[in-house]
Design an enzyme around this catalytic site. Structure first.
Site, mmCIF file in Angstrom:
data_model
loop_
_atom_site.group_PDB
_atom_site.id
_atom_site.type_symbol
_atom_site.label_atom_id
_atom_site.label_comp_id
_atom_site.label_asym_id
_atom_site.label_seq_id
_atom_site.Cartn_x
_atom_site.Cartn_y
_atom_site.Cartn_z
ATOM 1 N N GLY B 12 0.837 -1.201 0.000
ATOM 2 C CA GLY B 12 0.000 0.000 0.000
ATOM 3 C C GLY B 12 0.867 1.244 0.000
ATOM 4 N N ASN B 13 0.331 2.337 0.541
ATOM 5 C CA ASN B 13 1.042 3.615 0.633
ATOM 6 C C ASN B 13 2.426 3.474 1.226
ATOM 7 O OD1 ASN B 13 -0.380 5.727 -0.357
ATOM 8 N ND2 ASN B 13 -1.633 5.980 1.489
ATOM 9 N N VAL B 14 2.482 2.849 2.396
ATOM 10 C CA VAL B 14 3.747 2.738 3.111
ATOM 11 C C VAL B 14 4.610 1.652 2.483
ATOM 12 C CG1 VAL B 14 4.839 2.417 5.363
ATOM 13 C CG2 VAL B 14 2.571 3.480 5.228
ATOM 14 N N GLY B 15 3.983 0.513 2.196
ATOM 15 C CA GLY B 15 4.722 -0.618 1.638
ATOM 16 C C GLY B 15 5.458 -0.260 0.356
ATOM 17 N N ALA B 43 4.490 -9.635 -0.564
ATOM 18 C CA ALA B 43 3.218 -10.368 -0.540
ATOM 19 C C ALA B 43 2.066 -9.389 -0.731
ATOM 20 C CB ALA B 43 3.074 -11.107 0.785
ATOM 21 N N GLU B 188 -10.952 9.657 5.295
ATOM 22 C CA GLU B 188 -11.460 8.565 4.474
ATOM 23 C C GLU B 188 -12.943 8.776 4.153
ATOM 24 O OE1 GLU B 188 -9.760 5.212 4.419
ATOM 25 O OE2 GLU B 188 -8.045 5.777 5.646
ATOM 26 N N LYS B 203 -3.628 3.914 19.665
ATOM 27 C CA LYS B 203 -2.310 4.518 19.904
ATOM 28 C C LYS B 203 -2.119 4.866 21.378
ATOM 29 C CE LYS B 203 -1.993 6.175 15.163
ATOM 30 N NZ LYS B 203 -2.484 7.260 14.278
#
Lengths: 434, 434
Positions: B12-15, B43, B188, B203
């Site tokens: 995704g965004n971070v990956g 993956a 979102e 968090k």
């Protein structure tokens, strides 16, 4: 649980707090560190001094070298280059863990001491030397180890921030606020090291060493103090949406790192603009992380002692687990990895806020603007107000430039100074964060 | 130099940013980490997805388990409890280094996974899970290891800070700003997790785990979102010198730790008051260090990837130097050290800002003040203004209390609600940092 012998060098503000924590919190510390920490002695100059009295005479000694030679861990809080430097080197040569809060020593002999630690399997912790209680060593050295730092800007001297913040809040003059800061104990009787930026310059060199992994010295840092900042400068900055702070700046350029300390206009809404009183903060820009800031108390016995204890417990945790200090390189600093050069301030890009007293007659503005254009410096804003001068033909001009090379900006100011219509260059301050 | 095999779960965004950094910066990373990092596979759910396309098909696989079993290091960026949890556990059982940004997983199964890492000689890094790029794990876990944290207050959700900051700046209503945030991609399409405080609550639990070394869960956190905050609340707060922020708070009380997430009035000059837009910040109070704050980007692909890479390089540095992951306990979290209890919000001390619509006639104020006195709650400030209501006998009352027990404050509000002269309790908001 085994016991490690701790020697404390110095019993000043920070030293006596460290002694108190070691003695009062010994159980909690042991459970966190995995070893008992036994304070075996405190080296002082004079065992009869008032200061040392409340700690307990039985721990005091004037023989620092003998104390160092008996200890597993040495905490150096004497300050200054000597005898601190020789004692730290002696402990590192024995492979001991050394924790220090000595910024002067690190900014002068840091690279040599880090090397000594590596060569002899010792460890040198120095979180307390930069920005007191603010954790900055580990965030830069570990958390950002997969990123690239491009610029570090810090409010690293509490005295000057107290003075500039009070000038901003009250509108008072530098001299009055300095006196008030001295009365309150925020400034020393001889405030030179603070107000002339020497303290901040040492910290700039250490921050640059940490961030860019090269052997920088205090002599590499361009330095300008805050003594010439006037109430008018503060007021003009405020009027334009800025606040004046003494910043220690280290930034990566194409061919090296430029380090500088000078009074700086930053936008009021910038995170550094909200750092009030004697607080410190370090603002970091990195390629991927973007903007980060670390804020806290930069001085004082207890906050600095907290940083010393953090270094101590972290180092002991590793010793306890059988990780030789030599392998404890995550918390160590590799300052000779690169041949990055220290660059002079003439290499940086910055912008200027220039205050001028000019003759108020037609054509003056265009002559001034032409000089900026000739030097390739573009003007971001210009504001003209009536002067306070007895001469009613004088007016005050404030010009803020866009970013340009320091060289072009300095040359522009030189040319303006020579104009006959300019009676005085009142102030030249650099602007960041805009 | 040896080579370590890295498996990436999720693109995704971070990956995809992590993949980019691993591929583009491989030389710099190797020099810092001391080992080559070879990305052996990514993956994904669907190898034909648009998202995964630009990374390079040859690295993509849908068989996450097989990938995990071949890797020395697993980076989990899938998010959610499953299948992420099983894959992380699988890697830890093999003694691998795992780096994750998965706050939901940690807030639900953190203690179990940390234990699994310890038992099998693995390591679980999770800096990216709390406040994105902001280094908070090491400062709390190492730099403050010789100190005692008493309270942590964080702006840990960028979406709600963007919304509240925009409401504060523009005076607009919640609904309008939410829509704008959705249009800009800051919120979102289904914003529930953010605006109802679920994300912040996860968090809060992780911050509390880190700060107080006990096994806390998201279910231990009192939670109140920002959906009922009106433009009038924001305006009234501003008028009283405050700004409304959604804070995640964990504080040490005599007999445990209370965790809570709710909209909070904080003084505008408080360091957290200067955190604008989608930025995050974590404010820490410790016995010796005093007040600290850590500021930066709390979300986004590149900033979060920076935190992932920091964990990765730090872990690899230690592996390279032959320090088994099992011994790497400085960066690990001991969450079962203590039997500190999670406490309900009724145990905390706080102050309230209460907005009331009351009948404007003599004696009303004294009746209201009497209820505060009866409950032992003292009033810090009270302000009465004409209401906007059609009823011209109505006025608006704003009361800010001194610190009192949550129980007494809640009881006071209940009693006030029942007064016949009070036509409406418009808002009840907690106040911190004053």
């Amino acid at each position: 649980m085994n016991t490690l012998k701790v020697a404390l060098l110095g019993a000043g503000n920070v030293g006596s707090e460290v002694a108190r924590i070691l003695l009062e919190d010994s159980e909690v510390l042991a459970s966190r560190a995995g070893s008992h920490l036994e304070l075996i002695g405190i080296a002082v100059r004079d065992t009869e001094s008032k200061r040392a009295e409340h700690i307990g005479h039985e721990l005091l000694t004037t023989d620092a070298e003998a104390l160092v030679d008996q200890a597993d861990i040495v905490i150096e809080l004497i300050g200054g280059i000597e005898p601190a430097g020789s004692l730290v080197a002696r402990a590192l040569r024995r492979g001991s863990v050394v924790v220090t809060g000595n910024k002067a020593l690190l900014a002068e002999r840091g690279a040599e001491l880090f090397q000594l630690a590596r060569d002899n399997g010792g460890h040198l912790g120095f979180e307390a030397a930069v920005a007191g209680a603010i954790p900055i060593l580990r965030p830069i050295n570990e958390s950002l180890s997969g990123d690239r730092i491009t610029k570090v800007m810090g409010i690293v001297n509490g005295t000057t921030n107290f003075i500039l913040d009070a000038m901003d809040t009250t509108g008072a003059d530098f001299g009055d606020v300095l006196k008030q800061a001295q009365d309150l104990g925020y400034a020393e009787a001889d405030p030179t090291a603070d107000i002339e930026g020497y303290d901040a310059a040492a910290k700039a060199a250490i921050l640059a060493m940490l961030s860019f992994h090269a052997d920088f010295r205090i002599g590499d840092v361009f330095r300008e103090g805050i003594t010439s900042i006037t109430a008018e400068d503060v007021d003009a900055a405020k009027d334009a949406g800025f606040v004046i702070k003494l910043l220690a700046i280290a930034e990566r350029l194409d061919n090296g790192v430029a380090m500088r300390v000078h009074p700086t206009l930053i936008p009021r809404e910038h995170p550094l603009g909200a750092v009030h009183g004697a607080f410190n903060a370090v603002f970091v820009e990195a390629d991927n992380a973007g903007e980060l800031m670390f804020y806290g108390q930069g001085a004082g016995g207890r906050p600095t002692a907290s940083a010393v204890m953090g270094d101590l417990v972290s180092a002991v945790r590793r010793l306890t687990r059988g990780i030789g200090a030599a392998k404890d390189a995550d918390a160590a600093v590799e300052v000779n990895q690169s041949n990055i050069k220290a660059l002079g301030i003439e290499n940086v890009l910055t912008s200027y806020c220039i205050g001028l007293t000019v003759t108020d007659r037609p054509g003056v503005l265009s002559r001034i603007a032409a000089i900026f254009a000739d030097n390739g410096v573009s003007i971001e804003q210009m504001r003209q107000t009536r002067g306070f001068a007895e001469d009613d033909q004088a007016s005050i001009l404030r010009i803020i430039t866009h970013r340009g090379s320091e060289q072009a900006l300095a040359k522009t100011v030189e040319s303006i100074r020579e104009l006959d219509v300019v009676s005085h260059v009142n102030s030249v301050l650099r602007v960041e964060g805009n």
